[in-house]
Design a protein around this motif. Structure first.
Motif, PDB file in Angstrom:
ATOM      1  N   PRO A   1     -10.094  -2.955   7.505  1.00  0.00           N
ATOM      2  CA  PRO A   1     -10.566  -1.664   8.037  1.00  0.00           C
ATOM      3  C   PRO A   1     -12.078  -1.511   8.048  1.00  0.00           C
TER       4      PRO A   1
ATOM      5  N   ALA B   1      -3.068   5.888   9.365  1.00  0.00           N
ATOM      6  CA  ALA B   1      -3.582   6.986   8.543  1.00  0.00           C
ATOM      7  C   ALA B   1      -2.901   8.299   8.888  1.00  0.00           C
TER       8      ALA B   1
ATOM      9  N   GLU C   1     -12.887   9.979  12.672  1.00  0.00           N
ATOM     10  CA  GLU C   1     -12.348   9.491  13.944  1.00  0.00           C
ATOM     11  C   GLU C   1     -11.048  10.221  14.281  1.00  0.00           C
TER      12      GLU C   1
ATOM     13  N   ARG D   1     -13.043   5.998   3.988  1.00  0.00           N
ATOM     14  CA  ARG D   1     -11.995   6.937   4.392  1.00  0.00           C
ATOM     15  C   ARG D   1     -12.555   8.117   5.182  1.00  0.00           C
TER      16      ARG D   1
ATOM     17  N   LEU E   1      -5.326   1.553  12.760  1.00  0.00           N
ATOM     18  CA  LEU E   1      -5.681   2.190  11.486  1.00  0.00           C
ATOM     19  C   LEU E   1      -5.579   3.707  11.584  1.00  0.00           C
ATOM     20  N   VAL E   2      -6.005   4.253  12.719  1.00  0.00           N
ATOM     21  CA  VAL E   2      -5.870   5.699  12.933  1.00  0.00           C
ATOM     22  C   VAL E   2      -4.393   6.096  12.884  1.00  0.00           C
TER      23      VAL E   2
ATOM     24  N   LEU F   1     -12.987   7.137   8.714  1.00  0.00           N
ATOM     25  CA  LEU F   1     -11.687   7.086   9.381  1.00  0.00           C
ATOM     26  C   LEU F   1     -11.177   8.493   9.682  1.00  0.00           C
TER      27      LEU F   1
ATOM     28  N   HIS G   1     -14.376  -1.633  11.047  1.00  0.00           N
ATOM     29  CA  HIS G   1     -14.446  -0.511  11.988  1.00  0.00           C
ATOM     30  C   HIS G   1     -14.883   0.808  11.346  1.00  0.00           C
ATOM     31  N   PHE G   2     -14.595   0.966  10.068  1.00  0.00           N
ATOM     32  CA  PHE G   2     -14.893   2.229   9.392  1.00  0.00           C
ATOM     33  C   PHE G   2     -15.608   1.967   8.066  1.00  0.00           C
TER      34      PHE G   2
ATOM     35  N   MET H   1      -7.939   3.601   1.753  1.00  0.00           N
ATOM     36  CA  MET H   1      -8.137   2.687   2.884  1.00  0.00           C
ATOM     37  C   MET H   1      -7.182   1.512   2.800  1.00  0.00           C
TER      38      MET H   1
ATOM     39  N   ARG I   1      -8.719  -0.702  15.378  1.00  0.00           N
ATOM     40  CA  ARG I   1      -9.265   0.626  15.102  1.00  0.00           C
ATOM     41  C   ARG I   1      -8.198   1.699  15.295  1.00  0.00           C
TER      42      ARG I   1
END
Length: 204
Positions: free
Chosen positions: A47, A19, A60, A54, A15-16, A57, A50-51, A33, A12
């Motif tokens: 991804p 991004a 978050e 987009r 990915l943050v 995400l 968890h999301f 994504m 998670r």
């Protein structure tokens, strides 16, 4: 490319982080994504564990941004020390400092087109940072007679709008944004004009 999200057990956050790199390069709506997954070193399908997509995400990232923003503002405000005026000025400078230090978070917060009510966590984080600004405004304006005193939320919104405008126009290195003054000088003079209009500082 190593699948560091899996190996470290925190896909998670991987990915943050991926991004955030893409936002700095392409803006908050300029990546997919699949690109975020590639940045994190995982498959295009990963991804979605968890999301939902987009926007989820980005929400978050914005939530984490508002949490950082609240920390920065609270540190700058320091319970109104050494004076309400000094604390208020410190909060304004902290706004500019945050935008510079955390550009990806800033763009996700203010340029992704997200509602702050998209998730409960995002709403809570945004409300916390708003309260710091409003508390600073209320303590500073307490010296104004109540019949001439603007609501704290309005006072705070005016300063936030001024700070945000300076960030957008002059603190992000955008083409065409030319001025002989630093963003800090623009903010200081703009806030000074505003406070003089309220009678909080002298006109000298």
């Amino acid at each position: 490319m190593s699948k560091r999200g899996y190996h470290h057990g925190n896909l998670r956050q991987a990915l943050v982080d991926g991004a955030l790199n893409l936002i700095a390069e392409k803006g908050p709506t300029g990546f997919t994504m699949a690109e975020a997954a590639k940045q994190a070193g995982v498959s295009a399908a990963a991804p979605y564990r968890h999301f939902a997509g987009r926007d989820d995400l980005l929400a978050e990232i914005a939530t984490q941004g508002y949490e950082l923003f609240g920390d920065v503002l609270e540190y700058a405000y320091d319970d109104g020390k050494p004076s309400p005026m000094a604390a208020f000025e410190a909060v304004g400078r902290a706004y500019l400092a945050f935008a510079r230090k955390y550009p990806g978070h800033y763009m996700a917060m203010f340029e992704a087109g997200l509602s702050v009510n998209q998730t409960a966590d995002l709403a809570r984080a945004a409300t916390r940072s708003d309260r710091v600004m409003q508390r600073a405004a209320e303590e500073l304006s307490a010296r104004i007679p109540i019949d001439r005193r603007p609501p704290g939320a309005m006072f705070s919104a005016h300063i936030t709008a001024l700070s945000h405008g300076i960030v957008e126009l002059y603190a992000r290195g955008k083409p065409g944004a030319r001025t002989p003054f630093t963003p800090e000088e623009l903010l200081e003079s703009g806030v000074g004009i505003y406070l003089r209009g309220l009678g909080l500082i002298s006109g000298d």
